[in-house]
Design an enzyme around this catalytic site. Structure first.
Site, mmCIF file in Angstrom:
data_model
loop_
_atom_site.group_PDB
_atom_site.id
_atom_site.type_symbol
_atom_site.label_atom_id
_atom_site.label_comp_id
_atom_site.label_asym_id
_atom_site.label_seq_id
_atom_site.Cartn_x
_atom_site.Cartn_y
_atom_site.Cartn_z
ATOM 1 N N ASP A 97 1.102 -6.514 6.694
ATOM 2 C CA ASP A 97 0.475 -6.922 5.425
ATOM 3 C C ASP A 97 0.144 -8.405 5.389
ATOM 4 O O ASP A 97 0.505 -9.118 4.440
ATOM 5 C CB ASP A 97 1.387 -6.572 4.240
ATOM 6 C CG ASP A 97 1.861 -5.132 4.239
ATOM 7 O OD1 ASP A 97 1.103 -4.269 4.715
ATOM 8 O OD2 ASP A 97 2.986 -4.873 3.784
ATOM 9 N N GLU A 154 -5.918 -0.290 -2.148
ATOM 10 C CA GLU A 154 -4.841 -1.266 -2.355
ATOM 11 C C GLU A 154 -5.165 -2.556 -1.624
ATOM 12 O O GLU A 154 -6.249 -2.713 -1.050
ATOM 13 C CB GLU A 154 -3.507 -0.700 -1.864
ATOM 14 C CG GLU A 154 -3.506 -0.253 -0.424
ATOM 15 C CD GLU A 154 -2.283 0.587 -0.047
ATOM 16 O OE1 GLU A 154 -1.440 0.857 -0.909
ATOM 17 O OE2 GLU A 154 -2.192 0.965 1.141
#
Length: 577
Positions: free
Chosen positions: A71, A247
């Site tokens: 991430d 997302e």
């Protein structure tokens, strides 16, 4: 109260203080024995792909951060680049790196390093904090790190600093739900926060249906402005196709227009990166006709040297005035299992047209890329820069400050580990590796599918409750413990496998340990071998090779990669046979 009673109570208080010292929420009992001392730790990565693909003078390897660094988010101030990643229940939270050129990175530790402000105690390893955003605001010369914390009731938080090299301020809790927040500052200084959230109540159309929201942000008071929230993407690029898990949104501004880049498809084989454009940061946003702009989902599953799951990206303008993207991906082992976890990759980005496109991001990913023009030297693994490719990390614990690659789980490493003249002393907690509590284990991320990890241990267990050695861990329910313990008057070496929380002894042997012992784990893809060397002798395997299946996310689930650690416990429940 009589003086004799006061003296008696003071004596009791002194006695209690002498026998126990607090370490987080765990007590380390001071008993009449020596804690284990670890020394001469060697981690060596030896993946075949790097041998087949040696670097030329103008190349560097991707992933740039190997092992569990997922991430990624990135920002720039002048010539300085800062990148953050998810850390879950590892401590400190949110690893941060610095670079001057996007090639050579320095590990700065973790943004959330105060356990009184971020405490992942009693949480599963895949909780804690994940999907951070980092943004530099030139209007007030301030860096912002924003993240979702699944522990301590924090929720979405933001921290600030003028200089990431000097640490960060205290977390500020933000009043919105959802995950994956990112903050953006417009040319006029106005702030916006974008994030993933559930659809409005009663409007969820299918499993995995999510939305992207935007809020206006009060820069002076560090809060989202109530009532300014708006859904700017519903479901994904095409709601009629039931896209899942939109997302990881990031807002950018280029040539007067606003671009929203998101991950779509979920972290897995269908993962991708998509892009939208608008004339306003609050929409409406129109998807690009050439989405996705990055994915690996279209290729044969049995392809050689596979990189998969590409997505969850962020963009930055490089030193050569060209855009680059960082994103997560995986490198599965020979059994197509994910043991090294989701790693941070990089690609150049072509933004010469209306929409950005990751160069070679829609073909099978290669292990190396060209350095930005003007960058003259690849110093990874040298002069204090973070290594990648194949490398050897040797730790003799001679520095007073531990290398940032060593991490704690659910609590700070300093609560149990201290450097001595003989090596690293670990004071064992009355907690074992299977408990949802801080453990007295100093962890290192598994960064290769083919690797070895060894350590010398000076240790004499006093009872069957004492164990010290090496642990290979995917989570609290899936792990291997390889260590020295006691049974009656005898000393044993044992290997314990825990799967779905159920433990069994794979192998054990009585040993005569006159000096220290050296423990080693070697992996070649899915095959892991555990061996030991006594009193300066050669290595002896303890039992046959075992499967690394339980160290993969395929089997164990969750979001993290495998960790290998130096482990000590005063609550051992693994008994030799």
């Amino acid at each position: 109260m009589k003086l004799s009673k006061i003296n008696f109570l003071l004596s009791l208080l002194f006695l209690f203080s002498f026998k126990a010292v607090a370490a987080g929420d765990t007590l380390i009992k001071k008993q009449n024995k020596k804690p284990p001392v670890f020394s001469n730790v060697i981690y060596q990565g030896d993946d075949p792909i790097y041998k087949k693909n040696p670097l030329k003078s103008d190349e560097f390897y991707s992933p740039v951060l190997q092992g569990c660094y997922p991430d990624p988010a990135i920002t720039r101030k002048g010539d300085d680049y800062y990148m953050v990643c998810s850390s879950f229940a590892m401590f400190p939270g949110v690893p941060i790196f610095h670079s001057k050129d996007l090639v050579n990175w320095t590990d700065l530790g973790g943004v959330l390093n105060n356990v009184s402000e971020f405490n992942p105690h009693d949480t599963g390893i895949s909780q804690g904090v994940y999907a951070p955003g980092i943004t530099y605001n030139p209007h007030n010369d301030t860096f912002y790190m924003i993240v979702t914390a699944f522990s301590g009731g924090l929720g979405n938080i933001i921290v600030k600093t003028k200089d990431p090299l000097k640490g960060w301020g205290s977390p500020v809790k933000l009043a919105f739900d959802g995950i994956d927040p990112c903050i953006f500052f417009d040319d006029n200084g106005k702030g916006y926060v974008v994030h993933n959230d559930a659809p409005d109540k009663g409007k969820e159309l299918y499993q995995g249906h999510r939305v992207i929201k935007v809020w206006e942000y009060d820069v002076e008071n560090d809060k989202v402005i109530p009532g300014t929230d708006k859904i700017i993407v519903d479901g994904g690029v095409d709601l009629s196709k039931k896209p899942i898990w939109i997302e990881a949104p990031h807002l950018y501004k280029k040539d007067g227009r606003y671009y929203l880049m998101c991950a779509e498809g979920g972290t897995g084989g269908n993962h991708s990166e998509v892009i939208f454009v608008s004339d306003s940061p609050k929409g409406p946003f129109k998807p690009a006709s050439n989405n996705p702009i990055l994915t690996q989902r279209y290729f044969p599953k049995d392809r050689a040297d596979k990189v998969d799951w590409a997505g969850h990206a962020d963009l930055v303008l490089g030193p050569d005035n060209k855009y680059y993207g960082v994103f997560l991906g995986i490198r599965p082992n020979d059994k197509d299992r994910v043991n090294t976890g989701r790693e941070t990759f990089m690609l150049p980005v072509d933004w010469s047209g209306v929409f950005p496109v990751f160069e070679n991001g829609l073909v099978p990913l290669e292990p190396k890329i060209k350095m930005p023009k003007g960058v003259t030297e690849n110093k990874t693994g040298k002069d204090g820069f973070f290594p990648n490719g194949n490398f050897t990390f040797t730790e003799n614990f001679t520095a007073q400050k531990l290398d940032y690659r060593w991490i704690g789980l659910r609590g700070p490493r300093e609560s149990f580990a201290s450097v001595t003249k003989k090596g690293l002393e670990i004071k064992p907690f009355e907690v074992n590796i299977k408990e949802l509590k801080p453990t007295s284990t100093l962890f290192y991320r598994q960064q290769h599918n083919t690797f070895s990890f060894s350590a010398a241990i000076d240790y004499k267990p006093a009872s069957e409750k004492d164990l010290a050695g090496i642990v290979c861990l995917q989570n609290e329910h899936f792990n291997y413990v390889f260590g020295v313990t006691k049974k009656g008057k005898d000393t044993y070496i044992l290997l314990e496998r825990t799967e779905k929380g159920q433990s069994k002894i794979v192998a054990s042997a009585k040993i005569d340990m006159k000096k220290n012992i050296r423990l080693q784990v070697k992996a070649a893809g899915d095959s892991y071998e555990f061996s030991y060397a006594l009193n300066g002798g050669g290595f002896v395997n303890l039992g046959a090779p075992v499967s690394g299946d339980i160290l993969s996310t395929n089997v164990a689930g969750g979001f993290t990669g495998a960790l290998v650690g130096l482990y000590a416990t005063a609550a051992n429940d693994a008994q030799p046979q």
